[in-house]
Scaffold this motif. Structure first.
Motif, PDB file in Angstrom:
ATOM      1  N   CYS A  83       0.816  -1.216   0.000  1.00  0.00           N
ATOM      2  CA  CYS A  83       0.000   0.000   0.000  1.00  0.00           C
ATOM      3  C   CYS A  83       0.848   1.263   0.000  1.00  0.00           C
ATOM      4  CB  CYS A  83      -0.903   0.041   1.238  1.00  0.00           C
ATOM      5  SG  CYS A  83      -2.027  -1.360   1.403  1.00  0.00           S
ATOM      6  N   ASN A  84       0.245   2.326  -0.478  1.00  0.00           N
ATOM      7  CA  ASN A  84       0.829   3.659  -0.408  1.00  0.00           C
ATOM      8  C   ASN A  84       0.461   4.281   0.937  1.00  0.00           C
ATOM      9  OD1 ASN A  84       1.298   6.468  -0.603  1.00  0.00           O
ATOM     10  ND2 ASN A  84       1.052   6.427  -2.815  1.00  0.00           N
ATOM     11  N   PRO A  85       1.462   4.547   1.814  1.00  0.00           N
ATOM     12  CA  PRO A  85       1.158   4.991   3.181  1.00  0.00           C
ATOM     13  C   PRO A  85       1.170   6.499   3.387  1.00  0.00           C
ATOM     14  CG  PRO A  85       3.473   4.459   3.052  1.00  0.00           C
ATOM     15  CD  PRO A  85       2.900   4.272   1.656  1.00  0.00           C
ATOM     16  N   TYR A  86       1.281   7.296   2.296  1.00  0.00           N
ATOM     17  CA  TYR A  86       1.383   8.743   2.436  1.00  0.00           C
ATOM     18  C   TYR A  86       0.017   9.377   2.199  1.00  0.00           C
ATOM     19  CZ  TYR A  86       5.768   6.780   0.691  1.00  0.00           C
ATOM     20  OH  TYR A  86       6.841   5.961   0.439  1.00  0.00           O
ATOM     21  N   PHE A  87      -0.612   9.824   3.263  1.00  0.00           N
ATOM     22  CA  PHE A  87      -1.958  10.383   3.160  1.00  0.00           C
ATOM     23  C   PHE A  87      -1.872  11.885   2.891  1.00  0.00           C
ATOM     24  CE2 PHE A  87      -2.864   6.336   4.890  1.00  0.00           C
ATOM     25  CZ  PHE A  87      -4.211   6.081   4.676  1.00  0.00           C
ATOM     26  N   ASN A  88      -2.305  12.292   1.701  1.00  0.00           N
ATOM     27  CA  ASN A  88      -2.276  13.697   1.321  1.00  0.00           C
ATOM     28  C   ASN A  88      -3.638  14.333   1.514  1.00  0.00           C
ATOM     29  OD1 ASN A  88      -2.834  11.895  -1.084  1.00  0.00           O
ATOM     30  ND2 ASN A  88      -3.476  13.873  -1.926  1.00  0.00           N
ATOM     31  N   CYS A  89      -3.650  15.667   1.649  1.00  0.00           N
ATOM     32  CA  CYS A  89      -4.903  16.366   1.966  1.00  0.00           C
ATOM     33  C   CYS A  89      -5.807  16.542   0.755  1.00  0.00           C
ATOM     34  CB  CYS A  89      -4.600  17.723   2.598  1.00  0.00           C
ATOM     35  SG  CYS A  89      -3.915  18.952   1.440  1.00  0.00           S
ATOM     36  N   GLY A  90      -5.229  16.607  -0.448  1.00  0.00           N
ATOM     37  CA  GLY A  90      -6.024  16.791  -1.650  1.00  0.00           C
ATOM     38  C   GLY A  90      -6.453  18.216  -1.910  1.00  0.00           C
ATOM     39  N   LYS A  91      -6.050  19.168  -1.044  1.00  0.00           N
ATOM     40  CA  LYS A  91      -6.532  20.550  -1.167  1.00  0.00           C
ATOM     41  C   LYS A  91      -5.416  21.579  -1.312  1.00  0.00           C
ATOM     42  CE  LYS A  91     -10.584  19.483   1.692  1.00  0.00           C
ATOM     43  NZ  LYS A  91     -11.309  19.805   2.954  1.00  0.00           N
TER      44      LYS A  91
END
Length: 343
Positions: A83-91
């Motif tokens: 899995c890709n573990p880097y959670f980005n905000c998208g904003k």
């Protein structure tokens, strides 16, 4: 279920917690293997820049899908994945431009948010990647390989160029492997002779530099490059001294990549950047395409990532794994924890 937690520097415990329930758009995963990253070790030691406590570590892992809904990615129950573990905000502005790896509000599992070192986790389906038949241990090594691969890619390395990687930990060794795959003549430097010998033997590098003194380091750089300096230098430690070593070792008009993360500031002659007209690249995390590329690369037999694994522990021995790694970092490369076997 059981989970691993770092309560404070030097204190690791296994505790009982509720098994997660997947929400819409998520899958339930059973963790199989997890690698202890340098950042996890830094959290254990209290030296990681993004550490906070208590924290469940772990962002290098493989897993088996236990529950998943209909999706357009071909993912099904029973598949072995990473899995890709880097959670980005998208904003933020970075996310708007598609630079998800350097999101201004990034939360990496095991760093700014709890990680994967537990028996089960839930993950958004879009962050799950088909392992394409790779073994669980191999898949747990894809994420650190991505960090190195992404960093080396920032320098646009060309065949025949001389590349120096400073730091013979997992990220440094895999950065060296990435540079070698690009056709470069690759050297690696470290203070630990055992790590240097292991890296050169395992990945057939052009040579090593024992960084036991600034004078010896400078002399070795001069001899290897005939006084020209390296076309590319890559920092994979996160210390002011190694940052400065990379700048000093780079050729005029060369490229320098900073991968290592540290807490200390470097006091240096910044005019040297201007004098050499250095191209300086920061490198943070990795992108989805890096994961997909490397799964294919390993599947094709072009990179034996398991060579970086020097030690394997069971989940019950997690405290010992962190303690041993911290006390023997000069002799241990990649330490992985075995959580479970696939069903």
């Amino acid at each position: 279920m059981k989970a691993i937690r770092i309560n404070q520097p030097g204190e690791v415990e296994i505790f009982e917690t509720e098994k997660p329930v997947p929400k819409k758009g998520e899958a339930l995963l059973k963790i199989l293997y997890g690698g202890i990253c340098g950042s996890d070790l830094g959290t254990y030691r209290g030296t990681f820049a993004y550490a906070s406590y208590p924290r469940i570590p772990g962002h290098e892992f493989s897993a088996q899908i236990m529950e998943i809904g209909e999706n357009d990615r071909g993912l099904k129950k029973g598949m072995i994945v990473t899995c890709n573990p880097y959670f980005n905000c998208g904003k933020c502005y970075s996310c708007e431009r598609g630079l998800l790896n350097c999101c201004e509000h990034n939360e990496t599992m095991g760093a700014q948010r709890d990680g994967a070192f537990m028996e089960y986790i839930t993950m958004p389906i879009e962050r799950i990647y088909d392992g394409k038949g790779l073994s669980p241990k191999q898949l747990a090594l894809i994420e650190p390989f991505c960090i190195s691969y992404h960093g080396a890619g920032r320098a646009h390395i060309k065949p025949g160029e001389k590349v120096l990687v400073v730091g013979a930990g997992t990220i440094g060794v895999l950065a060296a492997a990435s540079a070698k795959a690009a056709g470069a003549e690759v050297y690696i430097a470290d203070i630990a002779p055992e790590k240097l010998a292991y890296a050169q033997k395992s990945f057939n590098l052009a040579g090593t530099i024992l960084n036991d003194s600034p004078e010896h380091f400078k002399q070795a750089v001069q001899e290897i490059t005939a006084g020209k300096g390296f076309d590319v230098t890559i920092e994979a430690v996160g210390l002011p001294s190694t940052f400065l070593s990379c700048i000093d070792a780079a050729a005029y008009g060369g490229r320098f990549v900073q991968i290592g993360v540290g807490k200390k500031n470097a006091d240096f002659d910044f005019t040297l950047l201007q004098k050499k007209e250095l191209n300086v690249f920061g490198s943070r995390n990795a992108l989805k395409q890096d994961f997909l590329d490397l799964i294919d690369l390993v599947k094709a037999g072009k990179a034996d990532v398991e060579k970086v694994v020097t030690n394997v522990y069971e989940m019950a021995d997690a405290a010992k794994a962190f303690r041993d790694f911290s006390e023997n970092a000069s002799k241990m490369l990649k330490v992985v924890i075995h959580f479970a076997d696939p069903e």
